[in-house]
Design an enzyme around this catalytic site. Structure first.
Site, PDB file in Angstrom:
ATOM      1  N   THR A  91       0.826  -1.209   0.000  1.00 43.27           N
ATOM      2  CA  THR A  91       0.000   0.000   0.000  1.00 43.27           C
ATOM      3  C   THR A  91       0.857   1.254   0.000  1.00 43.27           C
ATOM      4  O   THR A  91       0.599   2.207  -0.754  1.00 43.27           O
ATOM      5  CB  THR A  91      -0.938   0.001   1.221  1.00 43.27           C
ATOM      6  OG1 THR A  91      -1.700  -1.218   1.243  1.00 43.27           O
ATOM      7  CG2 THR A  91      -1.891   1.185   1.171  1.00 43.27           C
ATOM      8  N   HIS A 151       0.398  -9.768  -6.903  1.00 44.66           N
ATOM      9  CA  HIS A 151       0.982 -10.641  -5.886  1.00 44.66           C
ATOM     10  C   HIS A 151       1.428 -11.965  -6.519  1.00 44.66           C
ATOM     11  O   HIS A 151       1.753 -12.909  -5.801  1.00 44.66           O
ATOM     12  CB  HIS A 151      -0.032 -10.942  -4.774  1.00 44.66           C
ATOM     13  CG  HIS A 151      -0.281  -9.793  -3.845  1.00 44.66           C
ATOM     14  ND1 HIS A 151       0.706  -8.926  -3.453  1.00 44.66           N
ATOM     15  CD2 HIS A 151      -1.419  -9.391  -3.207  1.00 44.66           C
ATOM     16  CE1 HIS A 151       0.193  -8.019  -2.625  1.00 44.66           C
ATOM     17  NE2 HIS A 151      -1.085  -8.280  -2.463  1.00 44.66           N
ATOM     18  N   TYR A 235      11.460  -3.536   2.574  1.00 45.47           N
ATOM     19  CA  TYR A 235      10.629  -2.618   3.348  1.00 45.47           C
ATOM     20  C   TYR A 235      11.409  -1.971   4.486  1.00 45.47           C
ATOM     21  O   TYR A 235      11.298  -0.761   4.723  1.00 45.47           O
ATOM     22  CB  TYR A 235       9.415  -3.385   3.887  1.00 45.47           C
ATOM     23  CG  TYR A 235       8.452  -2.547   4.683  1.00 45.47           C
ATOM     24  CD1 TYR A 235       7.646  -1.602   4.061  1.00 45.47           C
ATOM     25  CD2 TYR A 235       8.328  -2.713   6.068  1.00 45.47           C
ATOM     26  CE1 TYR A 235       6.742  -0.844   4.785  1.00 45.47           C
ATOM     27  CE2 TYR A 235       7.426  -1.956   6.797  1.00 45.47           C
ATOM     28  CZ  TYR A 235       6.637  -1.022   6.157  1.00 45.47           C
ATOM     29  OH  TYR A 235       5.749  -0.270   6.880  1.00 45.47           O
ATOM     30  N   ARG A 304      -2.027  -0.661   9.618  1.00 47.49           N
ATOM     31  CA  ARG A 304      -2.012  -1.097  11.015  1.00 47.49           C
ATOM     32  C   ARG A 304      -0.879  -0.365  11.738  1.00 47.49           C
ATOM     33  O   ARG A 304      -1.054   0.724  12.235  1.00 47.49           O
ATOM     34  CB  ARG A 304      -1.879  -2.618  11.110  1.00 47.49           C
ATOM     35  CG  ARG A 304      -2.211  -3.175  12.499  1.00 47.49           C
ATOM     36  CD  ARG A 304      -2.194  -4.695  12.508  1.00 47.49           C
ATOM     37  NE  ARG A 304      -0.866  -5.239  12.293  1.00 47.49           N
ATOM     38  CZ  ARG A 304       0.008  -5.486  13.263  1.00 47.49           C
ATOM     39  NH1 ARG A 304      -0.321  -5.228  14.518  1.00 47.49           N
ATOM     40  NH2 ARG A 304       1.200  -5.982  12.996  1.00 47.49           N
TER      41      ARG A 304
END
Length: 339
Positions: A91, A151, A235, A304
């Site tokens: 995202t 994905h 990441y 989150r």
């Protein structure tokens, strides 16, 4: 209503804006591959039926979409494909890549910026889901250059994409333990399960788009063979220096920041204005839902914590050691590590 001509626009443009202008034919998923699907090995994990397709465990509902995409998707010069295992920063990468590529039409501080009024997944289409729903033709309405995501394992992508020097692939991954924790929090909203169940399935390689080690190795190996066509990102490294990674992304897709952009602070503004925390706080990401074709997810579920190392709050030392050992064994000799 007729679709706006792609020749009249310069991409990327928010997919949601284009999709609402395209006649909705309510087409159903392709059925001609039903016999292929029924002959594939199957297993049940986390209450889902998975089929083993070309070495990857795929949700049964998505297999026909994968096959259709392989046979029907037509790439264009300039296409940019964001690839990732689920819950690896997809995202955030979508937001940063979109903001980088549209900065000419929408400077990052533009109060009318699409990312301020819609979820990043509504800006950047998930092509697996479109082909699963029989709506792959919607991608044709997008002007070039197109920005999309998937994905799918590298081995499942059409050769017309992987062997095409005019298409760029940006892959992002994260520590598999954090990925697993994030996936559990995400899935349990639509498919209740215990973390132990997900953990055991992951250790066996039987999760949607698993095994995770094959997913990682496919793009890692391809990035070493074709570094001009595949950018491999982590990441955790993006969290440390997101501005430098935005610069790297812009150079890779052939849209480097100019000296004027740098003086104006555009790379830093993109990171500041569309950071994980900023996106999480936007009204567009606190309300509404995203149609995943198989499941619907609230926009809020995509945001989150966005941190590294949260796995320590969910895994025992024994679980972490077991999973690390499996990953290290499967990745052994590749040069890809997570320590």
């Amino acid at each position: 209503m007729a679709a706006p001509s792609a020749s009249c626009l310069v991409g990327p443009v928010p997919f949601k804006d284009i999709a609402t202008a395209v006649d909705d034919d309510h087409s159903s998923p392709p059925e001609e591959y039903g016999d292929v699907v029924s002959d594939l090995p199957s297993t049940t994990a986390l209450g889902m039926v998975l089929r083993q397709y070309r070495g990857s465990w795929v949700m049964q509902e998505r297999v026909t979409g994968f096959i259709s995409l392989q046979r029907r998707f037509t790439p264009r010069p300039g296409d940019v494909l964001l690839a990732s295992p689920a819950k690896c920063g997809t995202t955030w990468l979508k937001a940063l890549a979109f903001a980088t590529m549209v900065r000419g039409a929408y400077p990052p501080a533009d109060p009318q910026h699409p990312l301020l009024r819609m979820n990043p997944h509504e800006c950047v289409p998930f092509m697996d889901e479109l082909f699963t729903a029989g709506q792959g033709a919607g991608l044709e309405a997008l002007p070039s250059p197109r920005l999309m995501n998937t994905h799918m394992h590298h081995a499942l992508l059409p050769a017309s994409v992987t062997d095409n020097p005019d298409c760029k692939i940006v892959f992002i991954c994260r520590d598999p333990k954090d990925m697993l924790v994030s996936l559990w929090h995400f899935l349990r909203g639509v498919r209740p399960c215990t973390f132990a169940d997900l953990f055991d399935s992951a250790c066996e390689g039987k999760t949607p788009n698993g095994p995770i080690w094959d997913h990682l190795l496919g793009y890692w190996s391809a990035s070493k063979t074709s570094p001009d066509n595949i950018l491999f990102l982590r990441y955790e490294e993006m969290l440390v220096d997101p501005v430098d990674h935005v610069r790297k992304l812009a150079r890779f897709i052939g849209q480097p920041f100019s000296q004027g952009d740098e003086v104006a602070g555009i790379p830093a503004d993109i990171v500041k204005l569309y950071s994980f925390d900023k996106l999480k706080g936007l009204a567009a990401n606190k309300a509404g839902s995203y149609d995943g074709k198989v499941f619907n997810f609230s926009h809020e579920s995509f945001f989150r914590k966005g941190v590294a190392g949260d796995w320590v709050n969910h895994m025992t030392p024994e679980m972490a050691q077991r999973f690390d050992t499996i990953i290290e064994d499967r990745l052994g000799g590749s040069g890809l590590t997570f320590k």
